[in-house]
Write an enzyme that holds these catalytic residues in place. Structure first.
Site, PDB file in Angstrom:
ATOM      1  N   ARG A 275       0.855  -1.185   0.000  1.00 53.47           N
ATOM      2  CA  ARG A 275       0.000   0.000   0.000  1.00 53.47           C
ATOM      3  C   ARG A 275       0.889   1.232   0.000  1.00 53.47           C
ATOM      4  NH1 ARG A 275      -1.922  -3.738   3.695  1.00 53.47           N
ATOM      5  NH2 ARG A 275      -3.972  -4.636   3.208  1.00 53.47           N
ATOM      6  N   LYS A 297       4.805  -1.583   7.984  1.00 54.82           N
ATOM      7  CA  LYS A 297       3.590  -1.357   8.759  1.00 54.82           C
ATOM      8  C   LYS A 297       2.429  -2.008   8.021  1.00 54.82           C
ATOM      9  CE  LYS A 297       4.597   2.834  11.332  1.00 54.82           C
ATOM     10  NZ  LYS A 297       4.149   4.219  11.640  1.00 54.82           N
ATOM     11  N   HIS A 359      -2.568   2.799  -6.469  1.00 56.34           N
ATOM     12  CA  HIS A 359      -3.157   1.535  -6.026  1.00 56.34           C
ATOM     13  C   HIS A 359      -3.224   0.546  -7.187  1.00 56.34           C
ATOM     14  CE1 HIS A 359      -5.185  -0.678  -2.836  1.00 56.34           C
ATOM     15  NE2 HIS A 359      -5.987  -1.172  -3.763  1.00 56.34           N
ATOM     16  N   ARG A 362      -0.379  -1.766  -7.012  1.00 62.72           N
ATOM     17  CA  ARG A 362      -0.622  -2.879  -6.074  1.00 62.72           C
ATOM     18  C   ARG A 362      -1.460  -3.951  -6.745  1.00 62.72           C
ATOM     19  NH1 ARG A 362      -0.979  -4.305  -0.635  1.00 62.72           N
ATOM     20  NH2 ARG A 362      -3.006  -5.011   0.134  1.00 62.72           N
ATOM     21  N   HIS A 385      -2.534  -8.923   2.673  1.00 67.96           N
ATOM     22  CA  HIS A 385      -3.960  -9.211   2.691  1.00 67.96           C
ATOM     23  C   HIS A 385      -4.275 -10.161   3.843  1.00 67.96           C
ATOM     24  CE1 HIS A 385      -4.235  -8.084  -1.796  1.00 67.96           C
ATOM     25  NE2 HIS A 385      -4.857  -7.163  -1.089  1.00 67.96           N
ATOM     26  N   TYR A 395      -3.684 -22.650   9.933  1.00 66.11           N
ATOM     27  CA  TYR A 395      -2.714 -23.726   9.763  1.00 66.11           C
ATOM     28  C   TYR A 395      -1.464 -23.332   8.972  1.00 66.11           C
ATOM     29  CZ  TYR A 395      -6.434 -26.668  11.566  1.00 66.11           C
ATOM     30  OH  TYR A 395      -7.404 -27.198  12.364  1.00 66.11           O
TER      31      TYR A 395
END
Length: 433
Positions: A275, A297, A359, A362, A385, A395
């Site tokens: 981001r 971050k 964006h 991304r 994400h 898991y």
């Protein structure tokens, strides 16, 4: 001591008996009225009687304030109360509590009619800022700004925020009907900004409903209206991204940007899928050139650790270390890169490419990673994400080395398609011939 008829002169001349701490004198006219004189010369009228088989004593006041006639009248009033079984002390407390409640109600009513959305917005942002990112705080400030202020990089003045027309509206008047009328107007000019505004306003009003001061004003959240949602509509899916055949033109144009920090930032943004604010907030202490990792971050967690791939490492290592920020900007108040969009838009136009947002870079990373058949969970983890599905959430625990294996493959494929090669012998980056 025997009772005697009080007169003004007698009251003035009463003295404390020598050797005692205090002396009590009692009036023969007004039942229960007495004068207490202490050894230090302090004097006060008192009332004393029996109530519920116990001695009850109430201080009336200083003789310099209370005349004898008023003191006798007060003693008579107190005697009438106690004869009815009423404790004047409790009655006074009840009256005081009632008076305070009336004052509080009056203050609440005054507050109810005077506090505006702008007033509470400032308190709300100040209270929540510690839990928000700098970008989120800035979004709250811009969404309600009055506008008309000079811009830093443009002769134009700032535009009023979507909530500016509601800023001076009393909080109590933010009804569903008013919000619906606002939504109808804003949807015609800037629906995307209005959708953001309504989300922020909804959160603010929820906060007000739980606040000890504003909960009496905001009893219902006026933004929770189906008509408002219908009026503002749903956000359209964005499809801007770099196609495989557009990579060469994009890299060539971005690498020619005169500001090396912006050029590096844009390339790293594409090659990490981060981001924009996550990458802009990158500090040198977050970059580990020894173990080839970067601490970013994260919107979901506090931070995430991602690989430092060879090309990105080379790009970052070439940047000037002017302060704590990797993407520094001496001219910015924060000391770091603030607005790379202008340079990026110019580079995209120079390359003859369709409009592309930051964006969109991304989105490009997520899409281009599928060319090398990267597992979806790995690309998502690199981008930050949230894990999808029970298996991913509970898991799968991928080590950094596994992420690095696939991240390097993604980087090599993108650079190869762009015609950019890493010249390891010279330690420089160049366009492949």
């Amino acid at each position: 001591m025997a009772k005697q008829n009080f007169t003004a002169d007698r009251v003035t001349n009463f003295k404390c008996v020598p050797g005692k701490q205090q002396t009590m004198y009692w009036d023969a006219k007004a039942p229960g009225l007495g004068l207490r004189v202490t050894a230090t010369g302090a004097r006060s009228y008192i009332f004393e009687t029996r109530l519920d088989s116990k001695t009850l004593r109430v201080t009336i006041g200083d003789p310099r304030v209370w005349t004898l006639g008023k003191a006798q009248a007060e003693a008579t009033r107190l005697k009438a109360l106690t004869d009815q079984g009423i404790d004047p002390r409790r009655l006074r407390e009840q009256q005081r509590a009632s008076h305070e409640a009336e004052q509080a109600a009056a203050a609440a009513e005054a507050l109810r009619g005077s506090v505006t959305l702008l007033d509470v917005w400032a308190v709300y942002v100040a209270d929540r800022s510690a839990h928000w990112s700098e970008h989120h705080v800035s979004a709250h400030r811009k969404i309600i700004q009055a506008g008309g202020e000079p811009r830093k990089r443009s002769p134009k003045l700032t535009e009023p925020g979507p909530l500016a027309t509601l800023a001076n509206v009393p909080l109590v008047d933010l009804t569903t009907q008013r919000i619906e009328a606002w939504a109808k107007t804003e949807a015609q000019a800037r629906p995307s900004s209005a959708r953001l505004a309504i989300r922020l306003l909804k959160a603010c009003l929820n906060w007000c409903a739980a606040h000890p001061t504003y909960s009496a004003i905001v009893t219902t959240n006026a933004t929770k209206s189906s008509k408002v949602r219908e009026t503002l509509g749903k956000p359209k899916l964005k499809h801007d991204l770099l196609q495989r055949e557009q990579l060469a033109g994009w890299f060539e144009a971005v690498r020619r940007i005169g500001n090396p920090v912006i050029s590096a930032y844009l390339q790293v943004l594409l090659l990490t899928g981060a981001r924009r604010e996550e990458l802009a907030n990158l500090r040198w202490v977050d970059v580990d050139f020894r173990w080839n990792s970067m601490r970013m971050k994260d919107k979901i967690e506090d931070f995430r650790l991602i690989p430092l791939t060879p090309y990105v490492a080379n790009v970052l290592n070439a940047l000037p270390r002017r302060n704590e920020w990797v993407f520094s900007s001496p001219g910015a108040a924060s000391g770091r890169l603030a607005e790379p969009r202008i340079a990026h838009n110019q580079a995209v136009a120079a390359a003859g490419l369709p409009p592309l947002t930051l964006h969109g870079l991304r989105r490009s990373f997520a899409t281009l990673s599928e060319w090398v058949e990267t597992p979806a969970g790995i690309a998502a983890q690199i981008q930050g994400h949230a894990p999808q599905g029970v298996r991913e959430q509970n898991y799968i625990r991928r080590p950094l080395d596994l992420l690095r294996k696939w991240h390097i493959k993604i980087e090599e494929w993108i650079l190869n398609e762009a015609g950019v090669a890493l010249c390891t012998q010279a330690g420089n980056l160049r366009l492949a011939v």
